[in-house]
Design a protein around this motif. Structure first.
Motif, short mmCIF file in Angstrom:
data_model
loop_
_atom_site.label_atom_id
_atom_site.label_comp_id
_atom_site.label_asym_id
_atom_site.label_seq_id
_atom_site.Cartn_x
_atom_site.Cartn_y
_atom_site.Cartn_z
N ARG A 1 -47.08 -73.44 14.68
CA ARG A 1 -47.01 -73.59 13.22
C ARG A 1 -45.55 -73.61 12.76
NH1 ARG A 1 -52.40 -72.22 12.37
NH2 ARG A 1 -53.11 -70.42 13.56
N ALA A 2 -45.30 -74.29 11.66
CA ALA A 2 -43.99 -74.22 11.02
C ALA A 2 -43.83 -72.87 10.35
CB ALA A 2 -43.85 -75.35 9.99
N ALA A 3 -42.60 -72.40 10.28
CA ALA A 3 -42.29 -71.12 9.64
C ALA A 3 -41.53 -71.39 8.35
CB ALA A 3 -41.47 -70.24 10.58
N ALA A 4 -42.08 -70.93 7.23
CA ALA A 4 -41.47 -71.15 5.92
C ALA A 4 -41.12 -69.81 5.30
CB ALA A 4 -42.41 -71.92 5.01
N PHE A 5 -39.84 -69.58 4.99
CA PHE A 5 -39.42 -68.32 4.39
C PHE A 5 -39.74 -68.33 2.91
CE2 PHE A 5 -36.50 -65.36 2.38
CZ PHE A 5 -36.62 -64.25 3.21
N PHE A 6 -40.35 -67.25 2.44
CA PHE A 6 -40.78 -67.14 1.04
C PHE A 6 -40.28 -65.81 0.46
CE2 PHE A 6 -43.70 -66.05 -2.34
CZ PHE A 6 -43.89 -67.26 -2.99
N ALA A 7 -39.48 -65.86 -0.56
CA ALA A 7 -38.88 -67.00 -1.24
C ALA A 7 -37.51 -66.56 -1.73
CB ALA A 7 -39.72 -67.47 -2.43
N ILE A 8 -36.65 -67.51 -2.06
CA ILE A 8 -35.32 -67.22 -2.57
C ILE A 8 -35.23 -67.76 -4.00
CG2 ILE A 8 -32.87 -67.75 -2.32
CD1 ILE A 8 -33.39 -67.75 0.74
N GLN A 9 -35.01 -66.83 -4.93
CA GLN A 9 -34.96 -67.18 -6.34
C GLN A 9 -33.81 -66.42 -6.98
OE1 GLN A 9 -39.04 -65.61 -6.58
NE2 GLN A 9 -39.63 -67.53 -7.55
N VAL A 10 -33.37 -66.88 -8.13
CA VAL A 10 -32.33 -66.16 -8.87
C VAL A 10 -32.78 -65.87 -10.30
CG1 VAL A 10 -29.95 -66.18 -9.71
CG2 VAL A 10 -30.48 -67.13 -7.46
N PHE A 11 -33.12 -66.89 -11.05
CA PHE A 11 -33.51 -66.70 -12.45
C PHE A 11 -34.71 -65.76 -12.58
CE2 PHE A 11 -36.24 -68.50 -15.98
CZ PHE A 11 -35.58 -67.87 -17.01
N GLU A 12 -35.74 -65.97 -11.76
CA GLU A 12 -36.94 -65.14 -11.90
C GLU A 12 -36.68 -63.66 -11.60
OE1 GLU A 12 -40.86 -66.21 -10.76
OE2 GLU A 12 -40.44 -68.35 -10.93
N PRO A 13 -36.12 -63.30 -10.44
CA PRO A 13 -35.88 -61.87 -10.23
C PRO A 13 -34.87 -61.28 -11.21
CG PRO A 13 -34.93 -63.16 -8.44
CD PRO A 13 -35.78 -64.09 -9.24
N THR B 1 -28.66 -67.03 3.72
CA THR B 1 -27.89 -67.15 4.95
C THR B 1 -28.64 -66.56 6.13
OG1 THR B 1 -25.79 -67.09 3.74
CG2 THR B 1 -25.73 -66.48 6.07
N LEU B 2 -29.18 -65.38 5.95
CA LEU B 2 -29.87 -64.71 7.05
C LEU B 2 -31.22 -65.36 7.34
CD1 LEU B 2 -28.88 -61.09 6.05
CD2 LEU B 2 -28.22 -62.27 8.15
N ALA B 3 -31.88 -65.90 6.32
CA ALA B 3 -33.12 -66.63 6.56
C ALA B 3 -32.87 -67.86 7.42
CB ALA B 3 -33.76 -67.02 5.23
N ALA B 4 -31.80 -68.59 7.12
CA ALA B 4 -31.47 -69.78 7.92
C ALA B 4 -31.13 -69.39 9.36
CB ALA B 4 -30.32 -70.54 7.28
N LYS B 5 -30.45 -68.25 9.52
CA LYS B 5 -30.11 -67.79 10.87
C LYS B 5 -31.34 -67.34 11.66
CE LYS B 5 -25.34 -66.25 10.00
NZ LYS B 5 -24.44 -65.07 9.95
N SER B 6 -32.41 -66.99 10.96
CA SER B 6 -33.59 -66.45 11.64
C SER B 6 -34.44 -67.51 12.33
CB SER B 6 -34.46 -65.70 10.63
OG SER B 6 -35.13 -66.61 9.76
N GLY B 7 -34.13 -68.79 12.08
CA GLY B 7 -34.85 -69.86 12.76
C GLY B 7 -36.01 -70.45 11.98
N VAL B 8 -36.14 -70.13 10.69
CA VAL B 8 -37.22 -70.72 9.91
C VAL B 8 -37.00 -72.23 9.78
CG1 VAL B 8 -37.74 -68.62 8.61
CG2 VAL B 8 -36.06 -70.24 7.70
N ASP B 9 -38.09 -72.94 9.61
CA ASP B 9 -38.02 -74.40 9.46
C ASP B 9 -37.80 -74.82 8.02
OD1 ASP B 9 -38.88 -75.05 12.28
OD2 ASP B 9 -40.66 -73.96 11.61
N MET B 10 -38.19 -73.95 7.10
CA MET B 10 -38.20 -74.31 5.68
C MET B 10 -37.96 -73.04 4.88
SD MET B 10 -41.54 -75.76 3.63
CE MET B 10 -41.88 -76.77 5.07
N ILE B 11 -37.27 -73.18 3.75
CA ILE B 11 -37.07 -72.07 2.84
C ILE B 11 -37.56 -72.49 1.46
CG2 ILE B 11 -35.40 -70.53 1.75
CD1 ILE B 11 -33.62 -70.86 4.20
N ASN C 1 -27.68 -73.89 8.73
CA ASN C 1 -28.55 -74.85 9.42
C ASN C 1 -28.79 -76.04 8.50
OD1 ASN C 1 -30.45 -76.31 10.81
ND2 ASN C 1 -32.08 -74.77 10.66
N PRO C 2 -28.04 -77.12 8.67
CA PRO C 2 -28.20 -78.28 7.80
C PRO C 2 -29.60 -78.90 7.85
CG PRO C 2 -26.16 -78.43 9.06
CD PRO C 2 -26.94 -77.30 9.64
#
Length: 351
Positions: free
Chosen positions: A137-149, A186-196, A234-235
């Protein structure tokens, strides 16, 4: 192709075998799922192609109760200090904002945030990612927000007023949250997720909840910074942007700041077929099946027809993960869930 390969190809608008799908369920539907399937794990029960990955709470807990006038009335306080009062219906709750009465940027700066860089938290994320990948399965990190939190902490009315009349307070709230969320990205991208999953709800049923000029001043640069932080690591990580509502005015600028996938493409507010025609060469889509209309109130035949139409139009040439546009709520009939799944099987093949 396994699930992960197929989903990533679809979201990159490359050749894929089938249209990916995804949805989540409220607690009452999960109870029905457990009765029918022997598990309340939605991903496992329906063999979904993507697993959402979440950052577990910090091990060192901060006592934010001192920022609430009546903490004894709260059902819970999350790690950021936002209070919740349980509502009378299903899973709904009322936010209680700990910064609502702040009157200076210094108070914002002094307010304690959780440790988002704690190594144990990110080890748990990596383990989730490895498990998802091992299952194909693909791994998608949930979630990165600024305005809402930021508005959860400050209060929505307060922060919107700050944007217009108190730029120092607005900057304190948004900058502090942007810094924290860039660290997470930054840390989510380093963790190897496919999508954020990035993004904030900035649309209403009829229009943006703020002017485009205000969005450009406050929300766009914050979102751009978090996406840039992830892609600097991770570009190839895919950036999904979530906003409910009517957001036509900002879609070109979302593409400009690195958004790859638009979610949820709420058909009660935007036209998915029009968006495909305008932006389908630069943007993929995740959603398109209404949870205000089709899923709860349509017949199984109407659900089936909507899925077919979205696959044949928005899914043409790839670029679609078909999904309801929100969590499936208690009023969604089980027959409509079955109709959705069967339609994806019947109409979703590219081969």
């Amino acid at each position: 192709m396994n699930h992960r390969e197929n989903l990533l190809a679809a979201m990159r608008r490359q050749r894929c075998d089938r249209v990916p799908f995804q949805f989540s369920m409220c607690d009452s539907l999960k109870e029905e799922l457990l009765r029918r399937y022997g598990t309340d794990d939605v991903v496992k029960a329906f063999d979904m192609p993507v697993q959402y990955i979440e950052l577990p709470p910090a091990t060192v807990k901060i006592d934010h109760s001192i920022y609430h006038k009546h903490p004894e009335t709260l059902s819970s306080i999350d790690e950021w200090g936002v209070g919740y009062q349980r509502g009378s219906v299903a899973h709904f709750a009322r936010f209680v904002s700990p910064m609502a009465d702040f009157d200076s940027p210094e108070q914002v700066e002094a307010y304690p945030f959780p440790n988002v860089e704690e190594p144990a938290r990110w080890q748990a994320v990596r383990e989730q990612v490895e498990k998802a990948h091992a299952q194909g399965r693909a791994a998608a990190f949930f979630a990165i927000q600024v305005f809402e939190p930021a508005w959860y902490l400050r209060g929505l009315d307060n922060l919107l007023v700050d944007f217009i009349s108190d730029e120092e307070m607005a900057a304190a709230c948004m900058n502090k949250m942007t810094d924290a969320q860039c660290k997470i990205a930054t840390l989510a991208a380093k963790s190897g997720v496919d999508m954020i999953v990035f993004g904030d709800d900035v649309g209403t049923q009829r229009a943006m909840m703020m002017s485009v000029e205000v969005w450009r001043r406050w929300v766009k640069p914050a979102t751009a910074a978090t996406i840039a932080a992830a892609k600097a690591v991770n570009p190839d990580v895919l950036a999904m942007y979530h906003s409910d509502g009517t957001i036509y005015d900002i879609i070109p600028e979302l593409i400009e700041i690195g958004v790859d996938i638009l979610n949820p493409v709420q058909p009660e507010c935007v036209d998915p077929i029009l968006l495909k025609r305008l932006y389908g060469d630069r943007l993929s889509f995740w959603g398109t099946v209404g949870t205000q209309t089709t899923m709860p109130f349509g017949t199984p035949e109407e659900v089936r027809e909507k899925v077919r139409l979205m696959i044949e139009t928005v899914g043409a040439g790839g670029g679609l993960t078909i999904a309801p546009t929100h969590l499936l709520e208690p009023e969604v009939p089980w027959e409509n869930i079955e109709a959705f799944l069967q339609a994806v099987r019947d109409f979703g093949s590219y081969v």
